[in-house]
Write a protein that holds these residues in place. Sequence first.
Motif, PDB file in Angstrom:
ATOM      1  N   ASP A 366       0.817  -1.213   0.000  1.00  0.00           N
ATOM      2  CA  ASP A 366       0.000   0.000   0.000  1.00  0.00           C
ATOM      3  C   ASP A 366       0.854   1.268   0.000  1.00  0.00           C
ATOM      4  O   ASP A 366       0.363   2.358   0.304  1.00  0.00           O
ATOM      5  CB  ASP A 366      -0.926  -0.001   1.221  1.00  0.00           C
ATOM      6  CG  ASP A 366      -1.915  -1.157   1.197  1.00  0.00           C
ATOM      7  OD1 ASP A 366      -2.452  -1.440   0.108  1.00  0.00           O
ATOM      8  OD2 ASP A 366      -2.129  -1.783   2.249  1.00  0.00           O
ATOM      9  N   HIS A 367       2.103   1.131  -0.334  1.00  0.00           N
ATOM     10  CA  HIS A 367       3.000   2.292  -0.347  1.00  0.00           C
ATOM     11  C   HIS A 367       2.547   3.276  -1.432  1.00  0.00           C
ATOM     12  O   HIS A 367       2.266   2.877  -2.562  1.00  0.00           O
ATOM     13  CB  HIS A 367       4.436   1.828  -0.622  1.00  0.00           C
ATOM     14  CG  HIS A 367       5.475   2.843  -0.319  1.00  0.00           C
ATOM     15  ND1 HIS A 367       5.657   3.978  -1.085  1.00  0.00           N
ATOM     16  CD2 HIS A 367       6.408   2.919   0.676  1.00  0.00           C
ATOM     17  CE1 HIS A 367       6.653   4.686  -0.591  1.00  0.00           C
ATOM     18  NE2 HIS A 367       7.124   4.073   0.480  1.00  0.00           N
ATOM     19  N   VAL A 370       4.598   2.970  -4.728  1.00  0.00           N
ATOM     20  CA  VAL A 370       4.809   1.653  -5.333  1.00  0.00           C
ATOM     21  C   VAL A 370       3.629   1.347  -6.240  1.00  0.00           C
ATOM     22  O   VAL A 370       2.499   1.178  -5.778  1.00  0.00           O
ATOM     23  CB  VAL A 370       4.994   0.558  -4.264  1.00  0.00           C
ATOM     24  CG1 VAL A 370       5.006  -0.833  -4.910  1.00  0.00           C
ATOM     25  CG2 VAL A 370       6.294   0.789  -3.500  1.00  0.00           C
ATOM     26  N   GLY A 371       3.895   1.295  -7.526  1.00  0.00           N
ATOM     27  CA  GLY A 371       2.826   1.057  -8.486  1.00  0.00           C
ATOM     28  C   GLY A 371       2.521  -0.400  -8.724  1.00  0.00           C
ATOM     29  O   GLY A 371       1.433  -0.753  -9.185  1.00  0.00           O
ATOM     30  N   ASP A 372       3.489  -1.281  -8.392  1.00  0.00           N
ATOM     31  CA  ASP A 372       3.278  -2.701  -8.680  1.00  0.00           C
ATOM     32  C   ASP A 372       4.357  -3.520  -7.981  1.00  0.00           C
ATOM     33  O   ASP A 372       5.502  -3.076  -7.843  1.00  0.00           O
ATOM     34  CB  ASP A 372       3.365  -2.941 -10.190  1.00  0.00           C
ATOM     35  CG  ASP A 372       2.899  -4.322 -10.620  1.00  0.00           C
ATOM     36  OD1 ASP A 372       2.000  -4.883  -9.948  1.00  0.00           O
ATOM     37  OD2 ASP A 372       3.425  -4.846 -11.613  1.00  0.00           O
ATOM     38  N   ASP A 447      11.988   4.058   0.825  1.00  0.00           N
ATOM     39  CA  ASP A 447      11.463   5.151   1.659  1.00  0.00           C
ATOM     40  C   ASP A 447      12.348   6.393   1.578  1.00  0.00           C
ATOM     41  O   ASP A 447      11.876   7.527   1.533  1.00  0.00           O
ATOM     42  CB  ASP A 447      11.349   4.684   3.118  1.00  0.00           C
ATOM     43  CG  ASP A 447      10.156   3.770   3.345  1.00  0.00           C
ATOM     44  OD1 ASP A 447       9.190   3.854   2.551  1.00  0.00           O
ATOM     45  OD2 ASP A 447      10.176   2.973   4.309  1.00  0.00           O
ATOM     46  N   LEU A 448      13.658   6.184   1.542  1.00  0.00           N
ATOM     47  CA  LEU A 448      14.575   7.315   1.415  1.00  0.00           C
ATOM     48  C   LEU A 448      14.553   7.922   0.026  1.00  0.00           C
ATOM     49  O   LEU A 448      14.604   9.140  -0.141  1.00  0.00           O
ATOM     50  CB  LEU A 448      16.002   6.854   1.755  1.00  0.00           C
ATOM     51  CG  LEU A 448      16.278   6.492   3.219  1.00  0.00           C
ATOM     52  CD1 LEU A 448      17.658   5.850   3.344  1.00  0.00           C
ATOM     53  CD2 LEU A 448      16.198   7.736   4.100  1.00  0.00           C
ATOM     54  N   ALA A 449      14.439   7.076  -0.990  1.00  0.00           N
ATOM     55  CA  ALA A 449      14.548   7.541  -2.375  1.00  0.00           C
ATOM     56  C   ALA A 449      13.364   8.361  -2.831  1.00  0.00           C
ATOM     57  O   ALA A 449      13.490   9.207  -3.723  1.00  0.00           O
ATOM     58  CB  ALA A 449      14.744   6.355  -3.308  1.00  0.00           C
TER      59      ALA A 449
END
Length: 452
Positions: A366-367, A370-372, A447-449
């Motif tokens: 669920d980020h 993140v698309g996939d 998360d950092l990127a």
Amino acid sequence: MTSTDHNTQWAERDLAHVWHPCTQMKDHESLPPLPLRSARGVWLEDFNGRRYIDAVSSWWVNLFGHSHPVIAEALKDQIDTLDHIMLAGMTHGPAVELAEQLAQLVPDPLTRCFYADNGSAAVEAALKMSFHYWLHQGQTRPRFISLSNSYHGETLGALAVGDVPLYKSTYGPLLLDNIVVPGPDCYERAEGVSWEAHSRAAFAAMEATLAEHAHSASAVIVEPLVQCAGSMRMYHPVYLKLLREACDRYNIHLIADEIAVGFGRTGTLFACEQADIAPDFMCLSKGITGGTLPLSVVMTSEAIYQAFYDDYPTMKAFLHSHSYTGSALACRAALATLSLFRASDVLADVRAKGAAMEAAAAPLRDHPHVGDIRRHGMIMAIELVQDRATKTPFDWTQRRGRRIHRHALTEGVLLRPLGDVVYFMPPYVINQDEIEQMVGAAIRGIDLAVRD
């Protein structure tokens, strides 16, 4: 001199002379090449004693871990017996035994084995074999059909049948005229549409292309199930089944480029097995030697072999060669690699560990960026996006994948994202703790990127 100095020294010596593959060398001004002194199992070790999980199997070649004792012992024995002879007019035990074993493993009716040096060379040989076969039938078919976003290698013929602009566009004026068909990439499916339904629907474009061009094209070439260099995009096996049926109807060859996906990567020994099909040519390389030596193979049928079999004055022979064709050392490494498949249920292990990798990535489901998350066997990819709802990508010049690569190194993991796609293709011997470290480092890197 400290170990850290040794790392720096090796990097400086490298940059004085070595031109690295698939690299903008100026990048090494800010991130020098990583000098390694040893590798064992899934671990790489630098001159400072720091270890890194090889999450990408050193460009997808290592199956059973670095410095595997079974493969190493086979090579030590072979080097003391026979290192190399040319395979024109001669033969040797490892080449014969490997051809016999491969003929038993690949789908029927693939019984003939032609050796080459690397994946691109195998693709070149398959393209030439297919074209030449049709010449022997009195037909000139100078074109090939491939999928959008495909990648088949860097030599000019292999590059021509690919469709990743990053690699291909510069050399366009040098390349043959290839026919590109929109592919079945399931990342592009509409919400609520299954992989199978999307892949079935995508086949309409191939059907139409075959109806129009089958008479002028020698073959269709595809990467079964996973377009690896094309950002690890994936599709359902039903597409391969439909393609095999259509190639039979339109009397055109099917070339399966299993160079990256073969030898268990997708959970079956060969990806084509998941569609229960046999191509006319199967290209194999990368994992065939367990990541030790370069070797590739084109497997084809007796019917195609017989088209070249005639008295010499007819000039029907396939006059294609490489100096190290059928290297005794490489064939012996491949035989040792195949023995490891027989020693345990490797494929069941691959399927279980692939599922474990996917479970470890669950926090990203669920980020917002993140698309996939997609997977076949032990190939898993995470697609970063600027906007999850629209799948809008980040600006590629921001190089967020490179940020993830740099962070993962600080956690002892070697990743090599494809743009903003983080993927995992580790050796099969990785354990649960190592899976969690590998995926965890990627999660924290992501998360950092994505922070602006």
